[in-house]
Design a protein around this motif. Structure first.
Motif, short mmCIF file in Angstrom:
data_model
loop_
_atom_site.label_atom_id
_atom_site.label_comp_id
_atom_site.label_asym_id
_atom_site.label_seq_id
_atom_site.Cartn_x
_atom_site.Cartn_y
_atom_site.Cartn_z
N UNK A 25 49.89 62.86 33.06
CA UNK A 25 50.59 64.35 32.88
C UNK A 25 52.29 64.65 32.68
N UNK A 26 53.02 63.44 33.10
CA UNK A 26 54.53 62.94 33.37
C UNK A 26 54.74 63.29 31.55
N UNK A 27 53.75 62.68 31.12
CA UNK A 27 54.36 61.94 29.90
C UNK A 27 53.30 63.51 28.87
N UNK A 28 52.90 64.48 29.73
CA UNK A 28 53.45 65.78 28.53
C UNK A 28 51.87 65.69 28.13
N UNK B 15 47.14 61.89 36.67
CA UNK B 15 48.33 61.39 37.63
C UNK B 15 49.16 62.68 37.40
N UNK B 16 50.65 61.97 38.68
CA UNK B 16 51.74 61.54 38.28
C UNK B 16 51.83 63.84 38.51
N UNK B 17 51.11 65.21 39.48
CA UNK B 17 51.79 65.89 38.72
C UNK B 17 52.72 66.42 39.69
N UNK C 184 47.63 75.87 38.62
CA UNK C 184 48.33 76.38 37.06
C UNK C 184 47.14 75.39 36.13
N UNK C 185 46.87 74.55 36.62
CA UNK C 185 46.35 72.95 35.21
C UNK C 185 44.56 74.05 35.83
N UNK D 269 37.94 65.11 38.86
CA UNK D 269 37.32 64.55 40.13
C UNK D 269 38.70 64.37 40.72
N UNK D 270 39.75 64.29 40.40
CA UNK D 270 41.32 64.70 40.95
C UNK D 270 42.21 64.72 40.22
N UNK D 271 43.31 65.31 40.35
CA UNK D 271 44.38 65.35 40.64
C UNK D 271 45.43 64.65 41.43
N UNK D 272 46.28 63.84 40.94
CA UNK D 272 47.19 63.32 41.52
C UNK D 272 48.85 63.38 41.78
#
Length: 498
Positions: free
Chosen positions: A171-174, A201-203, A209-210, A226-229
């Protein structure tokens, strides 16, 4: 036969290596016999490990780290194909740990692809016979539609290993939802059916908000998230030089400790164009009060307390690049301790002969920096092995005695032109302020790390860490904690069904 989970990504650097490492540690703690695997890797950061025949070979550093996280001995089966870039579109091809030759991409795929695929399958099958679960790491994006017919780390691995797939998006990349959706749409149908879940990843920030985006992605694709890291860095070794500055920029590692530069021990490292095994510097950067500064070749070494010249995939060309930038003059005027490792050791000598074997030019002899009375002669033979030596510390590691461990991966043999100290046996040469050695992993030895820092003009309060292991907040533990949010009940059910 083991079950296999392929951790694939929407792109490079979305966190695949970290997630595999964390899952290896997490699942091994749960009593599962797990092994890492990456069919084809591209990296100049490598480690020496055992081959299937019992000899020494090399694999990418990430698979070495993942094996350590899984508490299993690392072998070349965990990374059967390694490509080591050397510039000008060529890479050294390493199969089952053995260097085969230097090839461009076209030659590799035209002449060596079938051999590489066969080696990858052989390695996978050996691992699968010995373990309950194989966690395979993909490479780049699994949706490179121009490469699907020759994608060894993603498409081929998923098929010959009958793997379930976990898809990562950064998500860091947009645009993470578009990346995940687009990747799923472009995957071959048979691979698309294997995807068991997506991971973001990278939230950073409020995870609620997601919610609406996750709900819509799941509705459109039928694939659960299955996951937000969270955005975090467990401190695992970096795999490639993209994490470093370009050769005309500076960057500092280890400055997060809050120690002002004037009070820190500052280690200057020239940013070599073909830098390799720069993970050798990471134990220094982990020491509170030590700043490892990657400096451009034109650097005058102002404000630097010590210099380390790291390994390189192309010693000759990098030596010439440093000299053309005036780095040899900077070294001549430098009064602190200097250590050269592998290619850096070769540069510190009087000369390199048979230079055309390793460099891209036609010169046969290239003058070194002349700080050590040694000479290196290149040949096509490559030395790969682990080593433990009895140290008799002098020079920048004065006072170190006892066993010191590391590994060698190099071409060329170095001979002595006059009598001088050899504090690490015949793998080294030293004067009062200069040490050259072929021993990678040097600073993983606490005694070496501490002695080198003590040889500078500065002092530090805390000693060097003994290893990545042994503490509650080790990078392996941090990686396992990072991935604990990934929901994986289906892994246990699939293993139990075997």
């Amino acid at each position: 036969m083991a079950r296999t989970l392929l951790v694939a990504g929407t792109a490079s650097h979305v966190g695949k290596s970290t997630v595999v490492t964390g899952l290896c540690r997490r699942l091994s703690r749960n009593g599962i016999s797990v092994a890492p695997y990456k069919a084809q890797n591209m990296s100049n950061n490598a480690r020496a490990v055992v081959t299937p025949s019992g000899e020494w070979g090399e694999i990418g550093v990430s698979q070495y780290v993942q094996a350590r996280a899984a508490n299993v001995p690392p072998t070349t089966d965990m990374n059967p194909i390694l490509l080591k870039p050397r510039g000008d579109g060529e890479s050294q091809l390493v199969v089952h740990g053995e260097a085969i030759g230097h090839y461009d991409a076209g030659t590799y795929y035209d002449e060596h692809w079938e051999r590489a695929r066969k080696a990858a399958i052989e390695s996978y099958e050996r691992l699968a016979e010995e373990h309950d679960l194989i966690i395979a790491e993909g490479a780049g994006s699994i949706a490179e539609i121009n490469l699907h017919d020759r994608d060894l780390a993603n498409v081929e691995t998923a098929e010959f290993a009958d793997a379930s797939i976990l898809l990562l998006g950064d998500i860091e990349r947009g645009g993470v939802f578009a990346s995940l959706y687009g990747t799923l749409e472009l995957m071959p149908d048979d691979l698309r059916k294997r995807v068991r879940g997506c991971v973001i990843t990278k939230f950073r920030g409020d995870i609620t908000l997601l919610d609406s985006g996750i709900e819509e992605l799941e509705r459109r694709t039928g694939v659960p998230v299955v996951g937000v890291l969270p955005y975090d860095d467990p401190g695992l070794p970096e795999e490639d030089s993209l994490s470093l500055p370009s050769d005309d920029e500076s960057a500092v590692l280890g400055d997060e400790d809050g120690v002002p530069p004037a009070e820190a021990v500052t280690i200057g490292v020239p940013r070599l164009p073909h830098i390799a095994n720069f993970t050798d510097l990471e134990p220094l950067a982990r020491v509170p009060g030590v700043h490892v500064v990657y400096v451009p070749p034109r650097s005058k070494l102002t404000g630097i307390d010590a210099v380390v010249i790291p390994g390189t995939k192309n010693t000759v060309d990098d030596l010439l690049a440093l000299r053309n930038a005036g780095f040899d003059d900077a070294l001549d005027g430098f009064s602190g301790p200097i250590i050269g490792i592998c290619g850096g050791y070769q540069m510190l000598g009087e000369r390199i002969t048979n230079a055309a074997i390793e460099g891209t030019g036609e010169r046969n002899t290239v003058r070194g920096f002349g700080l050590l009375p040694v000479e290196t002669k290149f040949s096509h033979e490559k030395q790969v092995r682990q080593a433990t030596v009895a140290a008799t510390g002098t020079g920048p590691i004065d006072g170190v005695t006892g066993a010191v461990s590391g590994f060698e991966i190099h071409m060329g043999r170095t001979t002595y032109l006059s009598s001088l100290d050899r504090p690490l046996g015949n793998r080294s040469a030293a004067t009062e302020l200069v040490l050259g050695t072929y021993l990678h992993g040097l600073f993983e030895n606490e005694s070496i790390c501490t002695a080198f820092l003590d040889s500078t003009s500065q002092t530090i309060d805390d000693g060097c860490p003994s290893s990545l292991e042994g503490t509650s907040n080790s990078p392996y533990t941090e990686a396992a904690d990072l991935v604990r949010q990934i929901d994986l009940p289906w892994i246990h059910s699939e293993i139990n069904s075997c």
